[in-house]
Enzyme design. Structure first.
Site, PDB file in Angstrom:
ATOM      1  N   ARG A  74       0.830  -1.211   0.000  1.00  0.00           N
ATOM      2  CA  ARG A  74       0.000   0.000   0.000  1.00  0.00           C
ATOM      3  C   ARG A  74       0.862   1.258   0.000  1.00  0.00           C
ATOM      4  O   ARG A  74       0.547   2.249  -0.652  1.00  0.00           O
ATOM      5  CB  ARG A  74      -0.940  -0.013   1.206  1.00  0.00           C
ATOM      6  CG  ARG A  74      -2.053  -1.034   1.062  1.00  0.00           C
ATOM      7  CD  ARG A  74      -2.873  -1.129   2.330  1.00  0.00           C
ATOM      8  NE  ARG A  74      -3.572   0.115   2.614  1.00  0.00           N
ATOM      9  CZ  ARG A  74      -4.181   0.338   3.783  1.00  0.00           C
ATOM     10  NH1 ARG A  74      -4.123  -0.572   4.750  1.00  0.00           N
ATOM     11  NH2 ARG A  74      -4.817   1.458   3.990  1.00  0.00           N
ATOM     12  N   HIS A 123      -7.345   7.782  11.743  1.00  0.00           N
ATOM     13  CA  HIS A 123      -6.893   6.380  11.783  1.00  0.00           C
ATOM     14  C   HIS A 123      -5.392   6.257  11.604  1.00  0.00           C
ATOM     15  O   HIS A 123      -4.894   5.224  11.160  1.00  0.00           O
ATOM     16  CB  HIS A 123      -7.628   5.571  10.700  1.00  0.00           C
ATOM     17  CG  HIS A 123      -9.089   5.436  10.960  1.00  0.00           C
ATOM     18  ND1 HIS A 123     -10.015   5.275   9.943  1.00  0.00           N
ATOM     19  CD2 HIS A 123      -9.807   5.441  12.118  1.00  0.00           C
ATOM     20  CE1 HIS A 123     -11.237   5.182  10.470  1.00  0.00           C
ATOM     21  NE2 HIS A 123     -11.135   5.280  11.782  1.00  0.00           N
ATOM     22  N   GLY A 189     -16.894  10.768   0.568  1.00  0.00           N
ATOM     23  CA  GLY A 189     -16.133   9.592   0.149  1.00  0.00           C
ATOM     24  C   GLY A 189     -16.001   8.536   1.208  1.00  0.00           C
ATOM     25  O   GLY A 189     -14.992   7.830   1.285  1.00  0.00           O
ATOM     26  N   THR A 190     -17.031   8.410   2.035  1.00  0.00           N
ATOM     27  CA  THR A 190     -17.000   7.371   3.057  1.00  0.00           C
ATOM     28  C   THR A 190     -18.322   6.615   3.065  1.00  0.00           C
ATOM     29  O   THR A 190     -19.386   7.185   2.869  1.00  0.00           O
ATOM     30  CB  THR A 190     -16.711   7.951   4.464  1.00  0.00           C
ATOM     31  OG1 THR A 190     -16.673   6.889   5.422  1.00  0.00           O
ATOM     32  CG2 THR A 190     -17.723   8.996   4.881  1.00  0.00           C
ATOM     33  N   ASN A 215     -21.041  11.650  -2.254  1.00  0.00           N
ATOM     34  CA  ASN A 215     -20.646  10.273  -2.568  1.00  0.00           C
ATOM     35  C   ASN A 215     -21.385   9.878  -3.840  1.00  0.00           C
ATOM     36  O   ASN A 215     -22.590  10.100  -3.938  1.00  0.00           O
ATOM     37  CB  ASN A 215     -21.085   9.382  -1.381  1.00  0.00           C
ATOM     38  CG  ASN A 215     -20.499   7.995  -1.427  1.00  0.00           C
ATOM     39  OD1 ASN A 215     -20.405   7.386  -2.501  1.00  0.00           O
ATOM     40  ND2 ASN A 215     -20.105   7.475  -0.277  1.00  0.00           N
TER      41      ASN A 215
HETATM   42  C1  BV8 Z   1     -12.948   1.237  17.989  1.00  0.00           C
HETATM   43  C2  BV8 Z   1      -6.642   2.276   9.261  1.00  0.00           C
HETATM   44  C3  BV8 Z   1     -13.048   0.771  20.308  1.00  0.00           C
HETATM   45  C4  BV8 Z   1      -6.019   0.941   8.974  1.00  0.00           C
HETATM   46  C5  BV8 Z   1      -9.037   1.833   9.497  1.00  0.00           C
HETATM   47  C6  BV8 Z   1     -19.864   0.412  16.902  1.00  0.00           C
HETATM   48  C7  BV8 Z   1     -19.329   1.485  17.608  1.00  0.00           C
HETATM   49  C8  BV8 Z   1     -17.959   1.621  17.769  1.00  0.00           C
HETATM   50  C9  BV8 Z   1     -17.087   0.685  17.188  1.00  0.00           C
HETATM   51  C10 BV8 Z   1     -17.623  -0.370  16.488  1.00  0.00           C
HETATM   52  C11 BV8 Z   1     -18.984  -0.517  16.351  1.00  0.00           C
HETATM   53  N1  BV8 Z   1     -19.198  -1.652  15.646  1.00  0.00           N
HETATM   54  C12 BV8 Z   1     -18.018  -2.191  15.324  1.00  0.00           C
HETATM   55  C13 BV8 Z   1     -17.052  -1.456  15.828  1.00  0.00           C
HETATM   56  C14 BV8 Z   1     -15.644  -1.726  15.684  1.00  0.00           C
HETATM   57  C15 BV8 Z   1     -15.029  -1.111  14.435  1.00  0.00           C
HETATM   58  C16 BV8 Z   1     -15.986  -0.842  13.317  1.00  0.00           C
HETATM   59  O1  BV8 Z   1     -16.480   0.272  13.152  1.00  0.00           O
HETATM   60  N2  BV8 Z   1     -16.215  -1.848  12.490  1.00  0.00           N
HETATM   61  C17 BV8 Z   1     -17.057  -1.678  11.331  1.00  0.00           C
HETATM   62  C18 BV8 Z   1     -16.504  -2.481  10.176  1.00  0.00           C
HETATM   63  C19 BV8 Z   1     -18.466  -2.094  11.704  1.00  0.00           C
HETATM   64  N3  BV8 Z   1     -14.376   0.112  14.798  1.00  0.00           N
HETATM   65  C20 BV8 Z   1     -13.160   0.051  15.334  1.00  0.00           C
HETATM   66  O2  BV8 Z   1     -12.582  -0.995  15.582  1.00  0.00           O
HETATM   67  C21 BV8 Z   1     -12.499   1.368  15.648  1.00  0.00           C
HETATM   68  N4  BV8 Z   1     -12.074   1.350  17.015  1.00  0.00           N
HETATM   69  O3  BV8 Z   1     -14.129   1.220  17.864  1.00  0.00           O
HETATM   70  O4  BV8 Z   1     -12.297   1.083  19.162  1.00  0.00           O
HETATM   71  C22 BV8 Z   1     -12.057   0.897  21.366  1.00  0.00           C
HETATM   72  C23 BV8 Z   1     -12.096   2.016  22.176  1.00  0.00           C
HETATM   73  C24 BV8 Z   1     -11.140   2.121  23.150  1.00  0.00           C
HETATM   74  C25 BV8 Z   1     -10.146   1.151  23.295  1.00  0.00           C
HETATM   75  C26 BV8 Z   1     -10.088   0.056  22.430  1.00  0.00           C
HETATM   76  C27 BV8 Z   1     -11.045  -0.075  21.454  1.00  0.00           C
HETATM   77  C28 BV8 Z   1     -11.231   1.576  14.828  1.00  0.00           C
HETATM   78  C29 BV8 Z   1     -11.547   1.544  13.364  1.00  0.00           C
HETATM   79  C30 BV8 Z   1     -10.287   1.942  12.572  1.00  0.00           C
HETATM   80  C31 BV8 Z   1      -9.959   0.873  11.554  1.00  0.00           C
HETATM   81  N5  BV8 Z   1      -8.864   1.350  10.690  1.00  0.00           N
HETATM   82  N6  BV8 Z   1      -8.027   2.297   8.755  1.00  0.00           N
HETATM   83  C32 BV8 Z   1      -5.638   0.814   7.525  1.00  0.00           C
HETATM   84  O5  BV8 Z   1      -5.948   1.705   6.704  1.00  0.00           O
HETATM   85  O6  BV8 Z   1      -4.986  -0.212   7.218  1.00  0.00           O
HETATM   86  S1  BV8 Z   1     -10.594   1.912   8.904  1.00  0.00           S
HETATM   87  C33 BV8 Z   1     -10.604   1.893   7.208  1.00  0.00           C
HETATM   88  O7  BV8 Z   1     -11.992   1.914   6.848  1.00  0.00           O
HETATM   89  C34 BV8 Z   1     -10.029   3.099   6.497  1.00  0.00           C
HETATM   90  O8  BV8 Z   1      -9.506   4.095   7.352  1.00  0.00           O
HETATM   91  C35 BV8 Z   1     -11.229   3.655   5.773  1.00  0.00           C
HETATM   92  O9  BV8 Z   1     -11.198   4.997   5.583  1.00  0.00           O
HETATM   93  C36 BV8 Z   1     -12.265   3.277   6.750  1.00  0.00           C
HETATM   94  C37 BV8 Z   1     -13.675   3.492   6.439  1.00  0.00           C
HETATM   95  O10 BV8 Z   1     -13.918   3.121   5.131  1.00  0.00           O
HETATM   96  P1  BV8 Z   1     -14.256   4.288   4.095  1.00  0.00           P
HETATM   97  O11 BV8 Z   1     -13.229   5.349   4.186  1.00  0.00           O
HETATM   98  O12 BV8 Z   1     -15.664   4.695   4.301  1.00  0.00           O
HETATM   99  O13 BV8 Z   1     -14.029   3.522   2.770  1.00  0.00           O
HETATM  100  P2  BV8 Z   1     -15.031   2.507   2.065  1.00  0.00           P
HETATM  101  O14 BV8 Z   1     -14.210   1.721   1.089  1.00  0.00           O
HETATM  102  O15 BV8 Z   1     -15.855   1.803   3.077  1.00  0.00           O
HETATM  103  O16 BV8 Z   1     -16.044   3.462   1.275  1.00  0.00           O
HETATM  104  C38 BV8 Z   1     -15.566   4.297   0.269  1.00  0.00           C
HETATM  105  C39 BV8 Z   1     -16.730   5.174  -0.135  1.00  0.00           C
HETATM  106  O17 BV8 Z   1     -16.247   6.065  -1.127  1.00  0.00           O
HETATM  107  C40 BV8 Z   1     -17.875   4.405  -0.763  1.00  0.00           C
HETATM  108  O18 BV8 Z   1     -19.095   4.830  -0.145  1.00  0.00           O
HETATM  109  C41 BV8 Z   1     -17.861   4.841  -2.229  1.00  0.00           C
HETATM  110  O19 BV8 Z   1     -19.165   4.955  -2.760  1.00  0.00           O
HETATM  111  C42 BV8 Z   1     -17.223   6.190  -2.137  1.00  0.00           C
HETATM  112  N7  BV8 Z   1     -16.506   6.635  -3.325  1.00  0.00           N
HETATM  113  C43 BV8 Z   1     -15.926   5.889  -4.291  1.00  0.00           C
HETATM  114  N8  BV8 Z   1     -15.356   6.713  -5.211  1.00  0.00           N
HETATM  115  C44 BV8 Z   1     -15.592   7.981  -4.799  1.00  0.00           C
HETATM  116  C45 BV8 Z   1     -16.320   7.939  -3.598  1.00  0.00           C
HETATM  117  N9  BV8 Z   1     -16.707   9.055  -2.948  1.00  0.00           N
HETATM  118  C46 BV8 Z   1     -16.370  10.234  -3.487  1.00  0.00           C
HETATM  119  N10 BV8 Z   1     -15.664  10.357  -4.636  1.00  0.00           N
HETATM  120  C47 BV8 Z   1     -15.268   9.261  -5.307  1.00  0.00           C
HETATM  121  N11 BV8 Z   1     -14.581   9.395  -6.466  1.00  0.00           N
END
Ligand code: BV8
Length: 246
Positions: A74, A123, A189-190, A215
């Site tokens: 990456r 992040h 974009g999220t 988006n």
């Molecule tokens: C945490 C770094 C607790 C790593 C990333 C409920 C509440 C709280 C937490 C949770 C919950 N349920 C589950 C959880 C846990 C989890 C979570 O949310 N899981 C999800 C899958 C359900 N969350 C966590 O674990 C977080 N931590 O809650 O901690 C805690 C507290 C204290 C102590 C200990 C623990 C941490 C989450 C961080 C994960 N790390 N990234 C790496 O990059 O390797 S997240 C990763 O996904 C990226 O950062 C990315 O940005 C992120 C989100 O995805 P998006 O950015 O939205 O990207 P995606 O591909 O999904 O979508 C792209 C969009 O772009 C699409 O909609 C598309 O249509 C659009 N698009 C496409 N082209 C374009 C466009 N838009 C505009 N223009 C274009 N041209």
């Protein structure tokens, strides 16, 4: 430039009247730079891996060399990528409005390379390394499969936030404060699936902000936004700049 979609006058007015605009970006903003989004099928070597499964402490514990290969892949890909018009326009927006806070879920530094300053990296950052044992920030030796810490000998890891890990305290504090105080919140974009980042728009709305989704594919939360602009960030933001910069 011909307007390729309707950006409501009411949104332009809200942006013009805003004392503070907060922008949250996700992987979609880097898509037009050729950086695959988190939920795209990964290219080639990584087609058989789920990014969400690789970006975890468990994956690193199980196979640190594999996780390092993924992050180095990456890093190379992002290093070759260039910021796109969306990044540059978001940077320019900061000069047109009284106060803009940019929060990004992206770890690719493309906002900074486009000139944005004060970026809140929710992040972490792909190019930061730290020790998985003693947390010392350091620079990993790229010639070693699993780089180790010069201080304690523990394995080094990329300085990003993995699933199941807490958001860096300052980033969480500053992002929440910006969401609470802003007048307009742009979610760009999220897919709004990852929390707590996805909760920032709710926090802004609960504090009387106008919230906007930008988006090409309206998300499952689109119904809770005041405005939904169905378009690519690299097209919509230059248009916003043109409409505001008059
Ligand atoms: C945490 C770094 C607790 C790593 C990333 C409920 C509440 C709280 C937490 C949770 C919950 N349920 C589950 C959880 C846990 C989890 C979570 O949310 N899981 C999800 C899958 C359900 N969350 C966590 O674990 C977080 N931590 O809650 O901690 C805690 C507290 C204290 C102590 C200990 C623990 C941490 C989450 C961080 C994960 N790390 N990234 C790496 O990059 O390797 S997240 C990763 O996904 C990226 O950062 C990315 O940005 C992120 C989100 O995805 P998006 O950015 O939205 O990207 P995606 O591909 O999904 O979508 C792209 C969009 O772009 C699409 O909609 C598309 O249509 C659009 N698009 C496409 N082209 C374009 C466009 N838009 C505009 N223009 C274009 N041209």
């Amino acid at each position: 430039m011909a307007r390729t979609r309707d950006i409501p006058d009411a949104l332009i007015t809200a942006l013009r009247d805003a004392r503070h605009v907060c922008i949250l970006t996700g992987a979609g903003v880097s898509a037009e730079s050729g950086v695959p989004t988190f939920r795209d099928a990964q290219e080639g070597l990584w087609a058989n891996y789920d990014a969400q499964a690789l970006a975890t402490p468990e994956a690193f514990l199980a196979d640190p060399a594999l996780v390092w290969r993924w992050y180095r892949w990456r890093r190379d890909l992002v290093s070759e990528a260039m910021p796109n018009p969306g990044h540059y326009s978001i940077a320019k927006l900061a000069g047109l409005l009284p106060r803009v806070t940019l929060i990004t879920q992206n770890v690719d530094s493309l906002h900074q390379r486009a000139g944005s300053t004060g970026v809140i990296e929710f992040h972490g950052n792909l190019f930061d390394d730290r020790c998985a044992s003693c947390d010392t920030p350091t620079t990993a030796d790229d010639t070693v499969d699993i780089p180790v810490c010069p201080d304690c000998g523990g394995n080094l890891r990329p300085g990003v936030v993995w699933f199941g890990e807490g958001i860096p305290e300052a980033a969480l504090r500053n992002s929440s404060a910006a969401a609470v105080s802003c007048d307009v919140f742009l979610s760009v974009g999220t897919s709004s699936t990852v929390y707590p980042a996805a909760g920032l728009a709710d926090l802004a709305r609960d504090n009387a902000a106008t919230i906007v989704e930008i988006n090409p594919n309206p998300t499952m939360h689109a119904g809770s936004f005041d405005f939904v602009i169905a378009g690519k960030s690299g097209v919509v933001f230059p248009e916003l700049i043109e409409l505001l910069d008059v």
